[in-house]
Design an enzyme around this catalytic site. Structure first.
Site, mmCIF file in Angstrom:
data_model
loop_
_atom_site.group_PDB
_atom_site.id
_atom_site.type_symbol
_atom_site.label_atom_id
_atom_site.label_comp_id
_atom_site.label_asym_id
_atom_site.label_seq_id
_atom_site.Cartn_x
_atom_site.Cartn_y
_atom_site.Cartn_z
ATOM 1 N N CYS A 14 -10.234 -3.618 -4.475
ATOM 2 C CA CYS A 14 -9.455 -4.393 -4.940
ATOM 3 C C CYS A 14 -10.063 -6.032 -4.793
ATOM 4 C CB CYS A 14 -8.566 -4.682 -3.748
ATOM 5 S SG CYS A 14 -7.617 -3.329 -4.081
ATOM 6 N N CYS A 61 -10.404 -5.318 -0.199
ATOM 7 C CA CYS A 61 -11.104 -4.575 -0.273
ATOM 8 C C CYS A 61 -12.117 -4.533 -0.646
ATOM 9 C CB CYS A 61 -10.755 -3.542 0.107
ATOM 10 S SG CYS A 61 -10.512 -2.421 -1.649
ATOM 11 N N GLU A 97 0.245 5.274 0.989
ATOM 12 C CA GLU A 97 -0.918 6.406 1.173
ATOM 13 C C GLU A 97 -0.513 7.180 0.558
ATOM 14 O OE1 GLU A 97 -1.714 5.215 5.091
ATOM 15 O OE2 GLU A 97 -2.588 3.900 4.631
ATOM 16 N N CYS A 135 -4.120 0.475 -2.415
ATOM 17 C CA CYS A 135 -4.405 -0.757 -1.683
ATOM 18 C C CYS A 135 -3.044 -1.630 -2.139
ATOM 19 C CB CYS A 135 -5.718 -1.573 -1.939
ATOM 20 S SG CYS A 135 -6.761 -0.833 -0.964
ATOM 21 N N GLU A 149 -2.754 -4.517 -3.152
ATOM 22 C CA GLU A 149 -3.667 -5.319 -3.860
ATOM 23 C C GLU A 149 -3.128 -4.579 -5.571
ATOM 24 O OE1 GLU A 149 -4.545 -5.124 -1.899
ATOM 25 O OE2 GLU A 149 -5.995 -6.470 -0.540
ATOM 26 N N ASN A 189 0.536 -1.317 0.001
ATOM 27 C CA ASN A 189 -0.316 0.129 0.079
ATOM 28 C C ASN A 189 1.334 0.616 0.189
ATOM 29 O OD1 ASN A 189 0.518 -0.837 2.681
ATOM 30 N ND2 ASN A 189 -0.688 0.142 3.527
#
Ligand code: THU
Length: 141
Positions: free
Chosen positions: A93, A90, A48, A57, A59, A46
């Site tokens: 994803c 999530c 940010e 993310c 993924e 990830n």
């Protein structure tokens, strides 16, 4: 593509990526690794951003790495994170994975100690929408 050696390799790649995660806002570092049918492994973490919604993310990073390296199919994917809970992908994803995977594709969820649980993509994203639906519509079916 989900034998013990592949699972070990996915875990190792995801753990390495997680160690490089940029998550200064949540403090929740995540690593993901996927394997393509030819055995190539691609990983992501990830990333940010000070503008919170712009973060991506792990993924999504792993999928970008796969595409940039010429891959088009996910045979299995593993996500690793800390904490007590299960870091399942999530919702967004799950849909990203769906684009390149099938209903039986394994989605492994791990903690720092190793594998915690495995799902199929169908379990995480039932009755999903994907490229096949568009293909069927285009062909007039
Ligand atoms: N995150 C992932 O990278 N993958 C998941 O499967 C769940 C959540 C990230 C997004 C954000 O940077 C942090 O974890 C907290 O939500």
């Amino acid at each position: 593509m989900s034998d013990a050696a592949t699972l070990d390799a996915l875990f190792a790649a995801a753990r390495t990526a997680r160690a490089r995660a940029y998550a200064p806002y949540s403090g929740f570092t995540v690593g993901a690794a996927l394997v393509t049918p030819d055995g190539a492994i691609h990983a992501g973490c990830n990333v940010e951003n000070a503008a919170y919604p712009v973060g991506v993310c792990a993924e999504a990073g792993a999928i970008s790495a796969m595409i940039a390296n010429g891959g088009r199919r996910i045979a299995a994917i593993l996500v690793v994170a800390g904490g007590e809970g299960l870091c399942t992908p999530c919702g967004a994803c799950r849909q990203r994975i769906r684009e390149f995977a099938g209903p039986d594709t394994p989605v492994y969820v791990a903690g720092p100690e190793g594998l915690r649980r495995s799902f199929t993509l169908e379990e995480l994203l039932p009755a999903s929408f994907g490229p096949d639906v568009l293909d069927a519509a285009r062909s007039g079916a």
